[in-house]
Design an enzyme around this catalytic site. Structure first.
Site, short mmCIF file in Angstrom:
data_model
loop_
_atom_site.label_atom_id
_atom_site.label_comp_id
_atom_site.label_asym_id
_atom_site.label_seq_id
_atom_site.Cartn_x
_atom_site.Cartn_y
_atom_site.Cartn_z
N CYS A 1 0.85 -1.20 0.00
CA CYS A 1 0.00 0.00 0.00
C CYS A 1 0.89 1.25 0.00
CB CYS A 1 -0.89 0.02 1.23
SG CYS A 1 -1.86 1.54 1.33
N GLU B 1 3.77 -6.14 8.51
CA GLU B 1 4.11 -4.75 8.17
C GLU B 1 5.29 -4.25 8.99
OE1 GLU B 1 0.85 -1.86 8.08
OE2 GLU B 1 2.26 -0.33 8.77
N SER C 1 -9.74 -5.27 5.25
CA SER C 1 -9.44 -6.33 4.29
C SER C 1 -10.66 -7.20 3.98
CB SER C 1 -8.31 -7.20 4.84
OG SER C 1 -8.53 -7.52 6.21
O1 10E Z 1 -3.24 -7.05 9.78
P1 10E Z 1 -3.53 -5.76 9.06
O2 10E Z 1 -4.66 -5.01 9.59
O3 10E Z 1 -2.28 -4.94 8.93
O4 10E Z 1 -3.84 -6.16 7.52
P2 10E Z 1 -5.14 -6.49 6.71
O5 10E Z 1 -4.68 -7.21 5.48
O6 10E Z 1 -6.20 -7.11 7.50
O7 10E Z 1 -5.73 -5.07 6.25
C1 10E Z 1 -5.08 -4.24 5.32
C2 10E Z 1 -3.97 -3.53 5.94
C3 10E Z 1 -2.69 -3.50 5.48
C4 10E Z 1 -2.31 -4.02 4.18
C5 10E Z 1 -1.63 -2.89 6.32
N1 10E Z 1 -1.58 -1.51 6.16
FE1 SF4 Z 2 -3.19 1.12 3.14
FE2 SF4 Z 2 -5.46 -0.01 3.86
FE3 SF4 Z 2 -3.23 -0.54 5.16
FE4 SF4 Z 2 -4.41 1.80 5.40
S1 SF4 Z 2 -5.22 -0.17 6.04
S2 SF4 Z 2 -2.23 1.47 5.07
S3 SF4 Z 2 -5.14 2.17 3.30
S4 SF4 Z 2 -3.69 -1.07 3.05
#
Ligand code: 10E
Ligand code: SF4
Length: 329
Positions: free
Chosen positions: A105, A135, A276
């Site tokens: 992202c 991350e 997500s």
């Molecule tokens: O575990 P997270 O919330 O970091 O990831 P996710 O894939 O559930 O949601 C998107 C968030 C990202 C890609 C990290 N900024």
């Molecule tokens: Fe990017 Fe979504 Fe992660 Fe926020 S939650 S940094 S918009 S991928």
């Protein structure tokens, strides 16, 4: 509250915004486009986003998920997940002659760049985030010598820096805003000259989803957050809901994980979903609730979102080339 009777008013509060953020939307479309463009298999390093249903759906379309680039056959295509990777992963991929597509992202990339810049200026960087999260591993890899992980306020006492007048904090993008501010407060007490990131590292989507769930929390007897267990931002929504006064809150991947017993004595159910989570899964939860008398749905709107990101540059280049070839034919 007494036992639920046939006359207990039942309603749903539905958070807005919820579900897909711009970074997730882009990353999922990138896998789909890559499959169309190059055919199966397309390897993806790490879950493209932390959602079971998304991963299963893309697997059916021909994506192969791996944890390390070493598992990808030489010469293949590999996509990096939205959570970002450290520079060593790019190096490994180059060594294995893999064609890479980076679906990190742009808001995670922004934090990587901040880390690089502060490391170049020889700052100690206190990275607030969850140990072991993908991350955090990626961001730390940008400047491992300069970065110390701070996983919540309880970590602050043990933090040491070389020069307390040259310290900055950065963070994971999906943290609880309130807990992060608590950690920053404790860090500032310890290092009064601590400087803050040039702009918010906790992204707009994380912040907005937390604001919305906070707004509904106090009015909800039960909050259902749709999201996977390894999704940091989704897990945070459960905590924020409870912190805002919800009597009960649970994380579910699918509607069939909801326990009927949770509805005992409940008249207001809050519903939201992590960044997500595709909307079809929320639809499933709303249908499940509706079958049990929770038909009345009220939107709790905290913010308007219009941000979108263009596809990863490697894909745009190849899609452009294909379009040009079609025009020439
Ligand atoms: O575990 P997270 O919330 O970091 O990831 P996710 O894939 O559930 O949601 C998107 C968030 C990202 C890609 C990290 N900024
Ligand atoms: Fe990017 Fe979504 Fe992660 Fe926020 S939650 S940094 S918009 S991928």
């Amino acid at each position: 509250m007494g036992r639920m009777t046939a006359t207990t008013p039942r309603r749903v509060l539905l958070a807005a915004p919820r579900g897909y953020c711009a970074g997730v939307d882009r990353a999922v479309i990138a896998v789909e486009k890559a499959l169309e463009q190059y055919g199966s298999p397309v390897y993806v390093r790490h879950e493209i986003v932390h959602n079971k249903y998304v991963v299963q759906t893309l697997e059916k379309k021909g994506a192969i998920f791996v944890e390390e680039t070493a598992e990808v056959p030489e010469g293949s295509i590999v996509m990096f997940s939205a959570h970002g990777v450290s520079p060593t992963v790019h190096e490994e991929a180059a060594e294995r002659k893999l064609a890479t597509i980076d679906a990190t992202c742009p808001l995670v990339t922004k934090v990587h760049k901040e880390a690089v810049r502060f490391a170049q200026d020889d700052f100690d960087i206190l990275l607030i985030g969850h140990e072991g999260h993908e991350e955090v591993i990626g961001t730390s890899g940008e400047a491992p010598e300069h970065i110390t992980l701070v996983d919540g306020p309880e970590d602050v006492a043990a933090v040491e820096v070389r020069d307390p007048s040259k310290v900055v904090w950065l963070s994971q993008t999906t943290l609880s805003v309130d807990e992060t501010m608590e950690t920053v407060g404790a860090l500032k007490e310890k290092f009064p000259l601590l400087i803050s990131p040039p702009s918010d590292d906790i992204c707009y989507a994380t912040q907005n989803r937390q604001i919305a769930v906070k707004q509904m929390g106090a009015d909800a007897d039960l909050v259902i957050v749709v999201g996977s267990k390894n999704s940091s931002n989704s897990v945070r929504l459960v905590e924020v809901a409870l912190g805002a006064g919800a009597n009960d809150a649970h994380l579910v991947d699918f509607a069939d994980e909801i326990d009927e017993a949770w509805l005992e004595g409940v008249s207001t159910v809050g519903v939201t979903s992590g960044a997500s989570v595709p909307e079809v899964l929320v639809d499933g939860v709303l249908a499940w609730l509706s079958e049990r008398g929770f038909e009345d749905v009220e939107i709790v709107k905290a913010a308007e979102e219009s941000i979108t990101f263009s596809l990863p540059k490697e894909l745009r280049r190849d899609l452009r080339a294909e379009a040009a070839a079609l025009v020439e034919k």
